[in-house]
Design a protein around this motif. Structure first.
Motif, PDB file in Angstrom:
ATOM      1  N   PHE A 206       0.846  -1.183   0.000  1.00 59.02           N
ATOM      2  CA  PHE A 206       0.000   0.000   0.000  1.00 59.02           C
ATOM      3  C   PHE A 206       0.887   1.240   0.000  1.00 59.02           C
ATOM      4  O   PHE A 206       1.739   1.405   0.857  1.00 59.02           O
ATOM      5  N   ASN A 207       0.701   2.100  -0.984  1.00 59.21           N
ATOM      6  CA  ASN A 207       1.481   3.339  -1.107  1.00 59.21           C
ATOM      7  C   ASN A 207       0.934   4.370  -0.108  1.00 59.21           C
ATOM      8  O   ASN A 207       0.125   5.213  -0.442  1.00 59.21           O
ATOM      9  N   THR A 208       1.389   4.267   1.113  1.00 57.08           N
ATOM     10  CA  THR A 208       0.871   5.114   2.180  1.00 57.08           C
ATOM     11  C   THR A 208       1.548   6.483   2.164  1.00 57.08           C
ATOM     12  O   THR A 208       2.491   6.727   1.403  1.00 57.08           O
ATOM     13  N   VAL A 262       7.284  21.742  -9.755  1.00 56.66           N
ATOM     14  CA  VAL A 262       8.372  20.793  -9.981  1.00 56.66           C
ATOM     15  C   VAL A 262       9.005  20.461  -8.642  1.00 56.66           C
ATOM     16  O   VAL A 262       9.281  21.342  -7.829  1.00 56.66           O
ATOM     17  N   TYR A 263       9.190  19.172  -8.383  1.00 55.22           N
ATOM     18  CA  TYR A 263       9.771  18.734  -7.117  1.00 55.22           C
ATOM     19  C   TYR A 263      11.297  18.717  -7.206  1.00 55.22           C
ATOM     20  O   TYR A 263      11.876  18.208  -8.154  1.00 55.22           O
ATOM     21  N   TYR A 264      11.938  19.251  -6.187  1.00 52.67           N
ATOM     22  CA  TYR A 264      13.400  19.229  -6.098  1.00 52.67           C
ATOM     23  C   TYR A 264      13.809  18.642  -4.748  1.00 52.67           C
ATOM     24  O   TYR A 264      13.063  18.704  -3.772  1.00 52.67           O
ATOM     25  N   GLY A 265      15.009  18.099  -4.714  1.00 56.37           N
ATOM     26  CA  GLY A 265      15.557  17.612  -3.465  1.00 56.37           C
ATOM     27  C   GLY A 265      15.001  16.266  -3.057  1.00 56.37           C
ATOM     28  O   GLY A 265      14.370  15.547  -3.839  1.00 56.37           O
ATOM     29  N   LEU A 266      15.234  15.915  -1.789  1.00 57.66           N
ATOM     30  CA  LEU A 266      14.803  14.632  -1.238  1.00 57.66           C
ATOM     31  C   LEU A 266      13.286  14.526  -1.302  1.00 57.66           C
ATOM     32  O   LEU A 266      12.569  15.435  -0.885  1.00 57.66           O
ATOM     33  N   ASN A 267      12.790  13.404  -1.813  1.00 56.50           N
ATOM     34  CA  ASN A 267      11.349  13.217  -1.964  1.00 56.50           C
ATOM     35  C   ASN A 267      11.061  11.731  -1.756  1.00 56.50           C
ATOM     36  O   ASN A 267      11.207  10.918  -2.672  1.00 56.50           O
ATOM     37  N   ILE A 268      10.655  11.390  -0.547  1.00 54.62           N
ATOM     38  CA  ILE A 268      10.514   9.988  -0.167  1.00 54.62           C
ATOM     39  C   ILE A 268       9.082   9.513  -0.356  1.00 54.62           C
ATOM     40  O   ILE A 268       8.133  10.184   0.046  1.00 54.62           O
ATOM     41  N   GLU A 269       8.946   8.356  -0.989  1.00 53.87           N
ATOM     42  CA  GLU A 269       7.670   7.673  -1.087  1.00 53.87           C
ATOM     43  C   GLU A 269       7.742   6.395  -0.250  1.00 53.87           C
ATOM     44  O   GLU A 269       8.769   5.711  -0.236  1.00 53.87           O
ATOM     45  N   TYR A 270       6.609   6.072   0.416  1.00 58.73           N
ATOM     46  CA  TYR A 270       6.562   4.929   1.324  1.00 58.73           C
ATOM     47  C   TYR A 270       5.555   3.901   0.835  1.00 58.73           C
ATOM     48  O   TYR A 270       4.467   4.246   0.379  1.00 58.73           O
ATOM     49  N   MET A 271       5.925   2.636   0.961  1.00 54.56           N
ATOM     50  CA  MET A 271       5.030   1.527   0.649  1.00 54.56           C
ATOM     51  C   MET A 271       4.996   0.577   1.829  1.00 54.56           C
ATOM     52  O   MET A 271       6.038   0.170   2.347  1.00 54.56           O
ATOM     53  N   GLU A 272       3.786   0.227   2.251  1.00 51.42           N
ATOM     54  CA  GLU A 272       3.585  -0.600   3.442  1.00 51.42           C
ATOM     55  C   GLU A 272       3.101  -1.986   3.040  1.00 51.42           C
ATOM     56  O   GLU A 272       2.182  -2.132   2.225  1.00 51.42           O
ATOM     57  N   TYR A 273       3.680  -3.006   3.658  1.00 51.95           N
ATOM     58  CA  TYR A 273       3.357  -4.398   3.348  1.00 51.95           C
ATOM     59  C   TYR A 273       1.883  -4.705   3.626  1.00 51.95           C
ATOM     60  O   TYR A 273       1.333  -4.308   4.644  1.00 51.95           O
ATOM     61  N   VAL A 274       1.260  -5.472   2.692  1.00 52.30           N
ATOM     62  CA  VAL A 274      -0.123  -5.908   2.871  1.00 52.30           C
ATOM     63  C   VAL A 274      -0.231  -7.428   2.764  1.00 52.30           C
ATOM     64  O   VAL A 274      -0.741  -8.091   3.667  1.00 52.30           O
TER      65      VAL A 274
END
Length: 836
Positions: A206-208, A262-274
């Motif tokens: 799940f892309n939380t 426009v996004y710059y720099g650190l940009n974290i996406e999280y995915m949670e186990y299902v």
């Protein structure tokens, strides 16, 4: 090595795509990027509910950083959404948003799929959503997509509970979780197995985001249930970060107002186990997935691909062609599978890119009728060092075997005649070809899931490159040169000899008297002739009963007027068109209305529906209100339907409001979302308040609660919230039964709120000044009553009204009660009351 065999026909997207865009060209760094991607075999399927729900940052990252084949499965086409850029609603809105998704995928590199589910508007529960959709039917489509695409990993956008914020969102997660198990089970949807094989993805995540978990970075830091990736990383081959690619992709959702920074720099996406096998890596969602050629039993192909990559010459990409042909030779000997077929197609595209092949098939028009001839130019050029042989062209199943050697840099043009079969079906989007309610009816199962139809006309060009025969599927397009926009491609479509469009989406007859019906006949062939008549509901007659259509030249549009009269037993209903061609041997033709959708960010689109219009006849008292000033918002046809109801409506410009010359209007209406899009309204508030104080009525239609250009709307403060009532049949409560909105000049009762469509309203007021009176309350099941859908306040000698009621849906649908209600609102200042 000689490659003397022929592949299956490959649809190469760079050759005049189905989306009718300018044929793509590729830099050597982009070709090298695609080589790296072709050397991987992993895949990801992202699942959500609507166009614009997808996380383009992750799609861009999966596709371009991890080199994973990535697709987005949108359960719906967004038919029920609002429109910030035009007046399309319903099916036309779904078509526009489908093409916006396709435009997004062209930027981030992903693929696109859909189910048959219809976006019926905002839903507050997955229970309602799955009941309306027919859960098993939509689940079947999700399973079918998984079995076709065969992803290693599924990623959902929403949680499977009410925190998803929308019943469709929640349903998308629930269906993805169930489909994760069902796709690998031969006992689930076994009828699919004559076309596809079962498939079990390895894991589901799940892309939380912090939207759901406020302390997400801290919670995910040392938790092996989470995978995190930095989408702010930079791709030297593509020259930008994955987040920047994503921002350009997301900004294609223009109808929803999703232009992004426009996004710059650190940009974290999280995915949670299902579900499934948990990834052991904290930063690799494909950990443990075999992404090598060995999963096809083609280790030798992998070795050869490594060699192609090692020896790639950025100054001469065409040198890779013989090496890529060696890879294809090995791959051809591998056991057949869907992955092998995809890799063959992918490698053929790479060969065409490396050889600098440009190919297109362009026609002299964009509309053709069954039995007509299209004259098509096939243009081919390449940059390969050796000549490429054109072995033949096959238009419409007829093969031309003339062989031509095309040298490097030569521009070869060949004109062919494409005869459209007499029995050719007219072009219509497959999901719109049959009547539907909450799920599209699709007769041909092989089309389910596709984003759009195959091209109406196509030409197969067979080329021989270094002894290898490759068939290019070239969709036939129309190409024109515009002095401002330069080259414009648009799809070619098969259309009837004539199509018929009414001047209004609904014909409203209020009170007594005759009604004029205007019909436009558009001719798409030469020498169209026949009798045109209206098929009327019971009790109506037409003068004339029929008219002759005589159109010697293609492209003519003829205006026809019919005067219809109601008898004593006249009923409301549908008016349809009957066209009887004069041509000997012809039969009564099926009559269609052709609608064109044209925006710069998508290819021109058409869709056809039966040539019918709704006729509503009812008594409507407009009181003393005759002239209305309309302040336009985006995506709003309310003014058009008020004109149809007998009002005189004039568009109010900024200058007209500034001049203060508003006294000539009995009422002023602000269009939907005007305060979300028009900065000028921020400093016109005083002018409009003065108009109200002098005795005018000013009605403001809904605005979204976010991105308001001004917090000051009207003479008294109120707060716009996300509150809405989605049940179109919700019982109304008359909060102030004696309020003039409910009594004059039309006495309203509960029956006037029957037959509404999609919803009662949206973006209601949640708080308001004591000067306001809430007039009507509604509630969705198991929710408190919402009282902010219509609030009215006297000010000076006039009235100010804010309403979230969806008049923009009800008036085009011909809902009598909605016309009566808006007539009462517009008549407020004329009730004879002495207002403070």
């Amino acid at each position: 090595m000689k490659h003397a065999f022929c592949t299956l026909a490959a649809v190469l997207l760079l050759f005049g795509t189905l989306w009718a865009q300018f044929p793509a060209s590729y830099t050597s760094s982009e070709i090298y990027h695609d080589l790296l991607k072709a050397n991987k075999t992993g895949s990801v399927l992202y699942i959500a509910a609507h166009p614009d729900d997808e996380n383009t940052r992750l799609i861009s990252y999966f596709e371009n950083a991890m080199y994973a084949r990535t697709a987005y499965l949108s359960l719906t086409r967004g038919d029920g959404g609002q429109n910030l850029i035009g007046t399309e609603i319903g099916a036309a809105m779904g078509l526009l948003r489908t093409q916006e998704l396709m435009a997004a995928r062209r930027i981030d590199g992903g693929e696109q799929f859909f189910t048959r589910a219809v976006d019926f508007g905002y839903s507050k529960s997955s229970l309602e959503t799955l009941e309306k959709w027919d859960k098993e039917a939509v689940l079947s489509d999700v399973v079918l997509t998984i079995r076709k695409f065969r992803p290693d990993v599924l990623v959902t956008r929403f949680p499977p509970n009410n925190y998803a914020g929308h019943g469709h969102h929640e349903a998308s997660a629930l269906l993805a979780e169930e489909a994760f198990e069902a796709a690998g089970d031969p006992n689930r949807f076994p009828e699919q197995l004559d076309r596809v094989e079962t498939w079990q993805p390895k894991r589901l995540y799940f892309n939380t985001s912090s939207w759901w978990i406020k302390d997400l970075p801290e919670r995910a830091r040392n938790n092996d249930n989470f995978v995190r990736v930095n989408v702010g990383d930079h791709s030297p081959l593509l020259g930008e970060t994955y987040a920047r690619i994503a921002s350009r992709s997301r900004s294609q959702h223009k109808s929803q107002g999703f232009g992004t920074d426009v996004y710059y720099g650190l940009n974290i996406e999280y995915m949670e186990y299902v579900k499934g096998d948990k990834a052991l890596s904290r930063d690799d969602i494909l950990e443990g997935v075999d992404q090598s050629w060995s999963r096809l039993g083609a280790e030798k192909a992998g070795e050869l691909m490594d060699n192609v990559i090692r020896n790639f010459d950025h100054q001469a990409p065409e040198k890779s062609v013989p090496l890529l042909l060696d890879v294809l030779s090995v791959l051809k000997e591998v056991k057949a599978s869907s992955l092998r077929d995809y890799k063959i197609s992918e490698l053929e595209q790479l060969i065409a890119k490396a050889a600098g092949i440009f190919a297109e098939a362009v026609a002299d028009d964009y509309y053709y009728t069954p039995g007509s001839d299209a004259y098509v130019k096939v243009n081919i050029q390449h940059q390969h060092k050796n000549a490429i042989m054109l072995k033949g062209l096959t238009p419409g199943g007829k093969s031309s075997k003339e062989e031509v050697a095309i040298k490097k840099g030569d521009f070869h043009t060949q004109e062919i005649k494409y005869s459209v079969p007499e029995n050719a079906e007219v072009s219509n989007h497959y999901w719109l070809s049959e009547p539907y309610e909450n799920i599209f009816s699709v007769k041909e199962p092989s089309l389910i899931g596709l984003p759009e139809n195959p091209a109406a006309l196509s030409v197969q060009a067979t080329l021989e490159i270094e002894g290898y025969l490759m068939t290019l599927e070239l969709p036939v397009q129309h190409k024109a040169v515009d002095p401002v926009k330069a080259v414009i491609y648009r799809p070619v479509n098969i259309v009837p000899d004539a199509t018929f469009g009414f001047s209004e989406e609904v014909i409203v007859r209020t009170g007594e008297g005759d009604k004029t019906v205007v019909l436009y006949a558009s001719n798409h062939a030469d020498n169209v002739e026949g009798s045109v008549e209206l098929i009327l509901p019971k009790g109506w007659t037409s003068i004339p009963e029929s008219q002759m259509l005589k159109a010697p030249k293609k492209g003519a549009v003829e205006r026809m007027e019919f005067t219809i009269t109601a008898g004593s037993d006249a009923e409301s209903g549908d008016i349809s068109v009957n066209f009887i061609p004069t041509k000997q041997g012809s039969v009564t033709a099926t009559c269609y209305t052709l609608t064109e959708i044209s925006y710069d960010h998508i290819p021109d689109q058409i869709f056809m529906k039966p040539a019918t219009v709704k006729l509503e006849s009812f008594d409507l008292d407009r009181g003393k209100t005759a002239r209305i000033g309309y302040i336009e918002g985006p995506g709003d046809d309310v003014a058009k339907y008020l004109k149809a109801a007998g009002y005189e409506v004039e568009t109010l410009t900024e200058d007209a409001i500034q001049s203060g010359a508003l006294s000539r209007y009995d009422a002023v209406i602000t269009g939907i979302r005007a305060y979300n899009t028009r900065s000028d309204l921020a400093y016109l508030n005083d002018k409009l308040n003065a108009y109200v104080e002098a005795g005018g009525t000013w009605m403001v239609q809904y605005n979204t609660s976010r991105r308001l250009k001004s917090e000051e709307i009207g003479p008294y403060p109120f707060t716009i919230d996300r509150e809405r009532v989605t049940d179109e049949a919700a019982e109304p409560t008359f909060l102030d039964p004696d309020h003039p909105v409910l009594k004059s000049p039309n006495a309203l009762g509960p029956e006037d709120f029957d037959g509404w469509v999609q919803e009662r309203g949206l973006y209601f007021a949640s708080e308001w000044d004591d000067a306001f009176t809430p007039v009507i309350g509604w509630s969705d099941p198991d929710e408190p009553e919402r009282r902010g859908g219509l609030i009215a306040a006297p000010y000076g000698k006039g009235y100010f009204v804010y309403t979230g009621i969806s008049f923009f849906r009800q008036l085009p649908a011909g809902v009598p009660g909605a016309y009566k209600l808006i007539a009462n609102i517009l008549n407020l200042k004329n009730t004879g009351e002495d207002k403070p």
